[in-house]
Design an enzyme around this catalytic site. Structure first.
Site, PDB file in Angstrom:
ATOM      1  CG  HIS A  84       4.548  -5.758   7.143  1.00  0.00           C
ATOM      2  ND1 HIS A  84       4.537  -4.473   7.624  1.00  0.00           N
ATOM      3  CD2 HIS A  84       3.337  -5.935   6.562  1.00  0.00           C
ATOM      4  CE1 HIS A  84       3.384  -3.900   7.351  1.00  0.00           C
ATOM      5  NE2 HIS A  84       2.630  -4.771   6.697  1.00  0.00           N
ATOM      6  CG  ASP A 114       7.163  -2.634   8.720  1.00  0.00           C
ATOM      7  OD1 ASP A 114       7.594  -3.552   8.017  1.00  0.00           O
ATOM      8  OD2 ASP A 114       5.950  -2.394   8.857  1.00  0.00           O
ATOM      9  CB  SER A 192       1.031  -2.580   4.816  1.00  0.00           C
ATOM     10  OG  SER A 192       0.318  -2.905   5.969  1.00  0.00           O
TER      11      SER A 192
END
Length: 354
Positions: A84, A114, A192
């Site tokens: 993402h 992911d 992230s």
């Protein structure tokens, strides 16, 4: 008197040296944190996702659409991050710890877990790289360190413990990611794709999500390193994860129960793809359509209830049992056919690349 002065001098010198050289300034744990940060931070990068905006006259203007973290895993410039972070990027700019910037090339991506892989053409002398440790050996209560760029604040270290194991979260495409690590190490937007490290400075997870949108509330999640290690070879060689499939169109029977059909719990096979694993093993799809109220329901196909003794009732159950395996693996499927319980061995083949 001379002896007392000598002792006093020794004490003063010791205090001075301890203060000057930091012998007692930091606890053993603090020294460990400092050591890991100084070594690992040189492997952590900032990733800027450059997309396109449009001005009043509808002219395309490059603009940063998001940013995140990644980390280098070899001396060839290979970077692991979250999918993402790089999703829909027109351009990727990678900033190393020495503030040098390099264009990044997306090598492979796996939305289901992911995870993504980027490569940069930077001299290996300008960065360090991290090693993986198996997440199979981690335990709740174990100390962890999270490195990343929260809110754009580069090279931030937070510490905590593993709070829980085996969590399940949803990827952006809706698929469930199993075996997730939960930690109370502060993880915020921008973290992230950063590494979750053990006390040896090895990667045991890839930070991927937090609860809530405002920032860390003591509940963060990381994709386990074993998941990354399992799919990295495919991402590097093919650009995607080659997954086996059964080759069926399944319908969870829970939906059929809701419209009043008395049917065993499991997954009904509506159709079998010709030549696929299920077809070659002799699994059967629906043979007719029945009308129930305003619904037309495929009927007469096998109902899968278990795979390798694990109960299967949902699409996610089915995907977890199939897609985590490799081509050539043989599974045992327990199913119901015409009110008889059968057990059939199925060899899994690769899903065709569409």
């Amino acid at each position: 008197m001379i002896i007392q002065k000598f002792i006093s001098l020794i004490i003063v010198l010791n205090l001075y040296l301890f203060s000057a050289y930091g012998v007692t300034r930091f606890s053993v744990e603090e020294q460990e944190n400092i050591r890991i940060y100084e070594k690992s931070s040189k492997a952590v990068v900032n990733i800027s996702n450059i997309g396109l905006n449009y001005d009043f006259f509808y002219r395309a203007i490059p603009a940063e659409s998001g940013s995140g973290t990644g980390f280098l895993i070899d001396d060839s410039g290979t970077i692991v991050t979250n999918y993402h972070v790089v999703e829909n990027a027109r351009k990727l700019i990678i900033t190393l710890s020495d503030n040098s910037q390099w264009p990044g090339e997306l090598i492979g991506a796996d939305p289901n877990n992911d995870l993504a892989v980027i490569r940069i053409d930077a001299p290996s002398s300008s960065y360090e790289y991290l090693a993986f440790s198996s997440s199979r050996d981690i335990v709740v209560g174990q100390k962890v360190l999270a490195l990343g760029n929260p809110f754009g604040l580069r090279l931030t270290l937070t510490t905590g413990i593993i709070s829980a194991l085996g969590r399940t979260i949803a990827a952006k495409n809706g698929r469930k990611i199993e075996g997730i690590i939960q930690t109370d190490a502060a993880i915020n937007p921008g973290n992230s794709g950063g590494p979750l490290l053990d006390s040896e400075g090895k990667v045991i997870g890839i930070n991927t999500a937090i609860i809530g949108t405002s920032g860390s509330v003591g509940i963060g999640f990381a994709v386990p390193s074993d998941t990354a290690l399992r799919i990295l070879p495919d991402l590097l060689e093919y650009g995607y994860v080659r997954r086996p499939w059964l080759g069926i169109e399944p319908i969870p029977t829970v939906y059929l129960k809701r419209i009043g059909i008395d049917v065993p719990e499991g997954v009904l096979i509506a159709r079998v793809v010709k030549g696929a694993s299920a077809d070659q093993a002799g699994l059967l799809g629906a043979t007719k359509t029945v009308k129930v109220g305003n619904y037309k329901i495929p009927w007469g196909g096998d109902i899968i209830t278990h795979i390798n003794q694990t109960k299967v009732t949902t699409m996610e159950d089915l995907a977890q049992q199939i897609e985590t395996r490799r081509s050539g693996d043989v599974i045992n499927i327990k199913l119901i056919r015409n009110e008889r319980v059968l057990s059939i061995k199925v060899e899994l083949f690769l899903r065709p690349r569409s």
